[in-house]
Structure formats: C-alpha cells, structure tokens
Enzyme design. Sequence first.
Site, short mmCIF file in Angstrom:
data_model
loop_
_atom_site.label_atom_id
_atom_site.label_comp_id
_atom_site.label_asym_id
_atom_site.label_seq_id
_atom_site.Cartn_x
_atom_site.Cartn_y
_atom_site.Cartn_z
CG ASP A 245 -2.02 -1.01 1.14
OD1 ASP A 245 -2.26 -1.54 0.05
OD2 ASP A 245 -2.65 -1.27 2.18
CG ASP A 258 -1.51 -3.66 4.68
OD1 ASP A 258 -1.60 -3.28 3.51
OD2 ASP A 258 -2.02 -4.70 5.10
CE LYS A 260 -4.67 -5.14 5.69
NZ LYS A 260 -4.84 -5.89 4.43
#
Length: 350
Positions: A245, A258, A260
């Site tokens: 990401d 990352d 989420k």
Amino acid sequence: MFVLNRVLFAGRIMLPESTSLTVSHFSAVHRLTSPRRNSPYSSVDSERYSSLVKSVMSSRVSTQTPESLQAEDDNIYGPVVKAQMPSRTEPRVPKTLHPFLNSERALETDEPEAGPPARILLNRRQSRAFIPSVTRVLQQTLSPEQIFYLERWKRRMIAELGEEGFKEYSQNVFRQGKLFHSALEAILTSAETWKNRHLSETPGCPPDVQGYIQSISHVLEDVSAVRAIESTVQHTALNYLGIVDCVARYRGVLCVIDWKTSEKPKPFLSNTYDNPVQVAAYAGALNSDANYKYQVENGLIVVAYKDGSPAHAHQVNSELMSEYWKTWLLRLEEFREPRSSVSSSKSSEK
C-alpha cells in the site's frame, strides 16, 4: 411460706437450715430433680448397629493397603486407563530460514532527497510461470480455527442479509476499500502538503470514504518521505509477489504501511489476524526486489473506521517483523507442499 429445719441438697445447691422457700423455689427444685425425658435413640436396635460398627472397624478392613484397594477396584471396575500427558510440541521452524534483510544493501538512516514515490504496476504477462501472491498464500493456508470463525461469520451474515444481500455487502466493502486506497493515493501524491488541513475536503474524495480519511488524519500527521504507493514487490529467490500500500516514514522510521478498514474496533495488534504476516512478507519481498535500492525492517498497520473515530496505528518493530517473517516462511512452505506432492505424482505417472 414454708420453713425447712434441715439442710437440703439439690444437685450442687445447698440450702442452710431455716431457709425460707417460696412456692417458686419448690418448683425450681422440682425441675432439677425431675427425671429426664426419654431419648429418641432409646428405641434404636443397639445390638444391630453395634455389629455394624464392629464390622466397619474390624481389622480386616483397617489393614487394607493402597495396592489391595487398587486390586479390588480393578476386579470390580476393570483396570484404570491412564490418559497420556500431552506432548509439548516444539515451535515450528522453517526448513530454510531465508534471510529477511538483504546483506547487499545498507539501511537508510537519513531521509533521501525528495522525489515522486515509486509505483511499479503488476504485469503477469512478463512471465508464464505461476507466481503466487501474498494474499493467495495466506488465504489457502488458514488454520482450522481461522476457517471455523470465518465460516461462522459468513453463515451469520447470510442468515441476516440473505444470499443476495451478503453478495451485495461483500461487493460494497470491496468497492469502499478501493475508493479509500485511491483517495489515500491522491492525498499522498499531492504536490500540496496534506498536513494541517481537513482531509475529508480533498477534491475528488467520495462521500463514502470521507469518514475513513478523517479517521486516519492524526496518523498522516506523522507520515513523511513517501517512497512507494500501490507498488508491486517480488521476492526473486522465494518466488512470490505482492502490492504494498505504502512505503514511508512514520515518526521518522521507514515502514511498510498497510491501510485497513474495519467496522469493529481493533485496538490490539492481535485483532489484525494475519496482517502482520502480510506486512512482513511485503517487506521481505521489497528487500529482495532489484527495483528498490533500499530496504525496510519495520511495519505499520493502520485500521480506519467509517464513522471517523480515530484509527488505530499498530507499529511492528524490527524484532516482531523477524518473527512474523518466520511465520510467513512456514505458510509459504505449507502452501507449496501439496503442490509439490501433486507435481511429483504426475511426473511418476508419466
């Protein structure tokens, strides 16, 4: 009133001569000297219970030993089957402990010169060989416990929403995730600084993801020196790939980040399930990939919430990354074991 001219003994009470006693005194003496009531046990067959006590207290029973009692129990109930103590399983280790860091690269201590972040697109047509993704490996090596809870959650959702409703829900979650990452990419690659401004008012930010963007606003304040966004990484030796990401500095430390989204709060790293393993796999691939001239040994998992409540940022330091890297190597071995057995059986048939 009566007068007694002699000493009267009543139990331990001594009355001297010429002691005057009223009627009440006589009644008290009468109670003290009256016969006791019959005990309710007087009608019990004492001989019968005496023999019972003698049989229980006999020398034959009292001389029983633990061995003789065990023999009697075995004769009546059968031998006792003792449960075996569970064997202590040693922690699993990968067959080949491939290094996490690249010995040919040095770790950056200072921020490099500013430049556009890298974005290497995935192109599977470059090679005909099958290269599994990190997501695919993790999905196909879930533990029985993980599969149980995942299936139970799916059944509950279908019972609540129906088959079509659950399908629409899943598509909506996937769509919001893509919109969230696209909005983040626009923010992080913007020429203008994103600090000290209302991020939900970013041009092109869809209303569906404004809550997520607001949720991570306090995290973005500590993000700097973005090196890569939505960029492909591939491990040349272990032959797997993934799409990170973001690679940037968080509070001065270079991390694989990352992003989420979640409907439920995840305040602890353990609430993120396999996400730390995923981040370690991405970092290990980046460290091996020739397209990147640096390497990363830290990770960051940011969980954003749609209602705009502050996101949880879970830092994964270098020590934890090393442990999750070992877990990733085990999952990768587990993923390839059935495939290798199938290929070997096919070759033997030929």
